[in-house]
Design a protein around this motif. Structure first.
Motif, PDB file in Angstrom:
ATOM      1  N   ALA A 133      19.489  22.189   3.130  1.00  0.00           N
ATOM      2  CA  ALA A 133      20.761  22.972   3.509  1.00  0.00           C
ATOM      3  C   ALA A 133      20.524  24.283   3.663  1.00  0.00           C
ATOM      4  CB  ALA A 133      21.792  22.635   2.703  1.00  0.00           C
ATOM      5  N   ARG A 134      19.303  24.890   3.501  1.00  0.00           N
ATOM      6  CA  ARG A 134      19.241  26.263   3.198  1.00  0.00           C
ATOM      7  C   ARG A 134      19.721  27.090   4.568  1.00  0.00           C
ATOM      8  NH1 ARG A 134      14.787  23.976   5.345  1.00  0.00           N
ATOM      9  NH2 ARG A 134      13.417  25.345   6.687  1.00  0.00           N
ATOM     10  N   GLN A 135      20.113  28.205   4.249  1.00  0.00           N
ATOM     11  CA  GLN A 135      20.677  29.235   5.587  1.00  0.00           C
ATOM     12  C   GLN A 135      19.721  30.571   5.184  1.00  0.00           C
ATOM     13  OE1 GLN A 135      24.831  28.916   4.390  1.00  0.00           O
ATOM     14  NE2 GLN A 135      25.119  28.894   6.544  1.00  0.00           N
ATOM     15  N   THR A 136      19.029  30.836   4.027  1.00  0.00           N
ATOM     16  CA  THR A 136      18.316  31.952   4.208  1.00  0.00           C
ATOM     17  C   THR A 136      17.006  31.847   3.273  1.00  0.00           C
ATOM     18  OG1 THR A 136      19.141  32.733   1.773  1.00  0.00           O
ATOM     19  CG2 THR A 136      20.445  33.380   3.576  1.00  0.00           C
ATOM     20  N   GLN A 137      16.203  32.688   3.004  1.00  0.00           N
ATOM     21  CA  GLN A 137      14.690  32.514   2.492  1.00  0.00           C
ATOM     22  C   GLN A 137      15.040  32.669   0.962  1.00  0.00           C
ATOM     23  OE1 GLN A 137      12.152  35.728   2.260  1.00  0.00           O
ATOM     24  NE2 GLN A 137      13.744  37.071   2.663  1.00  0.00           N
ATOM     25  N   GLU A 185      21.823  31.211  -2.889  1.00  0.00           N
ATOM     26  CA  GLU A 185      22.441  31.936  -1.753  1.00  0.00           C
ATOM     27  C   GLU A 185      23.664  31.325  -1.772  1.00  0.00           C
ATOM     28  OE1 GLU A 185      21.596  30.468   2.366  1.00  0.00           O
ATOM     29  OE2 GLU A 185      20.237  29.146   1.571  1.00  0.00           O
ATOM     30  N   ARG A 186      24.716  31.954  -0.984  1.00  0.00           N
ATOM     31  CA  ARG A 186      26.007  31.556  -0.566  1.00  0.00           C
ATOM     32  C   ARG A 186      26.624  32.246   0.708  1.00  0.00           C
ATOM     33  NH1 ARG A 186      31.514  32.490  -4.519  1.00  0.00           N
ATOM     34  NH2 ARG A 186      32.573  31.025  -3.433  1.00  0.00           N
ATOM     35  N   GLY A 197      24.950  31.839   3.535  1.00  0.00           N
ATOM     36  CA  GLY A 197      24.137  32.691   4.331  1.00  0.00           C
ATOM     37  C   GLY A 197      23.734  33.985   3.721  1.00  0.00           C
ATOM     38  N   ARG A 198      23.941  34.235   2.551  1.00  0.00           N
ATOM     39  CA  ARG A 198      23.553  35.605   2.005  1.00  0.00           C
ATOM     40  C   ARG A 198      22.872  35.555   0.538  1.00  0.00           C
ATOM     41  NH1 ARG A 198      28.585  40.011   2.640  1.00  0.00           N
ATOM     42  NH2 ARG A 198      26.532  41.207   1.937  1.00  0.00           N
ATOM     43  N   HIS A 252      26.032  27.140  -5.163  1.00  0.00           N
ATOM     44  CA  HIS A 252      25.159  28.061  -5.564  1.00  0.00           C
ATOM     45  C   HIS A 252      25.050  28.292  -6.801  1.00  0.00           C
ATOM     46  CE1 HIS A 252      28.405  31.041  -5.781  1.00  0.00           C
ATOM     47  NE2 HIS A 252      27.215  31.696  -6.416  1.00  0.00           N
TER      48      HIS A 252
END
Length: 331
Positions: free
Chosen positions: A237-241, A245-246, A248-249, A171
């Motif tokens: 690879a995104r986990q959030t908008q 991020e790191r 998922g946050r 990130h």
């Protein structure tokens, strides 16, 4: 977080102001039906009922709580500044403020002129806000240390590569490349969401939906080829908008990653230096000041000229070449 000695709490479908006198808890129901109105009502009630003297502490905390209604970007910085100032200024009578007291504060703080100046400007602004509320009609004059000359700190190409090599977290590496290639301010990058990234047009709108443009203008910038590939991989690879991020946050602060990498590479790099680095490199490559101003979100190119024109290969060359000797002819 309110700096006032009370809180506004939900109470039977509405709101109430709650405060303590010693260990005794008091509660007063408010008429307002939404939180922002309830907070404004509580603040007015408290100020009308408060018979305590208008010390500097009361003035500055009241001013900061008033700012909290609109939550400007500078709110947290002002709160942090007051924490540092409080032990010196809290119980001071505003009428006692003079040059000697302000200079004494500057010396006691033992910080940079820029930091001390910012804190004393906060004091001056709060005193202006309290004029008419406090016991004075003319705002006490606040001495300020001289305004420091702004220095543009940027990285050379070799320095950037040495720094980037020791940035470890994915990130943080993404942030470094975004900061360099977009020249965006740190807050804009941490706020950035994927719906602001247009892969078809290869553009990033740095101003999120619903945010009113301020003097810290956030422009729409182009995505160059190097950044485009990096963003495609990050998007997959995104986990959030959020782009940065790191685990998922969302990331709220990137400074620790920069501090750790700075220790590893042996010289200090800050997030804001990436903005200056990108601008200097663009100027060195011959980008016009007008185009660079648009890319950086400056109102016009005067600010851009002031800080970056000297890095342009053609800077003042016409003026330099216009100075020519005219040797006297001998007959």
């Amino acid at each position: 977080m309110s700096l006032m000695p009370y809180t506004v709490q939900s109470f039977r479908g509405a709101f109430a102001m709650v405060w303590y006198e010693g260990k005794q808890r008091h509660r007063r129901r408010l008429y307002s039906t939404d939180r922002s109105s309830a907070e404004a009502e509580a603040r007015q009630l408290w100020q009308e009922a408060d018979t305590a003297p208008w010390t500097v502490g009361r003035i500055v905390t009241g001013y900061i709580d008033k700012l909290a209604e609109t939550a400007p970007p500078s709110l947290q910085r002002r709160r942090d500044a007051w924490k540092a100032m409080r032990s010196y200024w809290d119980n001071v009578d505003p009428s006692r403020i003079d040059d000697t007291m302000c200079e004494g504060y500057h010396k006691a703080r033992a910080v940079s002129d820029a930091t001390s100046r910012y804190e004393l400007q906060l004091l001056s602004t709060a005193l202006e806000w309290a004029k008419g509320k406090a016991s004075y009609t003319e705002k006490p004059k606040v001495w300020l240390p001289p305004k420091p000359e702004r220095q543009i700190r940027h990285l050379t190409h070799s320095q950037f590569e040495a720094f980037f090599e020791v940035v470890r977290a994915p990130h943080a590496r993404l942030y470094v490349l975004l900061g360099l290639y977009t020249m965006a301010r740190p807050t804009a990058l941490l706020d950035l969401t994927w719906d602001q990234v247009d892969f078809d047009l290869r553009q990033i709108d740095l101003n999120p939906p619903g945010r009113r443009q301020t003097v810290k203008f956030r422009p729409i910038v182009a995505i160059n080829d190097a950044l485009f590939e990096v963003l495609l991989n990050a998007f997959a690879a995104r986990q959030t908008q959020y782009v940065i991020e790191r685990g998922g946050r969302r990331i709220d602060n990137i400074k620790k990653a920069f501090q750790a990498a700075s220790l590893r590479c042996g010289f200090r790099v800050t997030p804001y230096m990436l903005r200056h680095t990108g601008a200097v490199w663009a100027a060195e490559a011959g980008t016009s000041m007008a185009e660079l101003a648009q890319f950086m979100g400056h109102d016009d190119d005067r600010t851009t000229q002031k800080h970056y024109a000297r890095y342009s290969p053609g800077h003042l060359k016409k003026a330099a070449n216009s100075v020519q000797r005219r040797p006297r002819k001998h007959e």
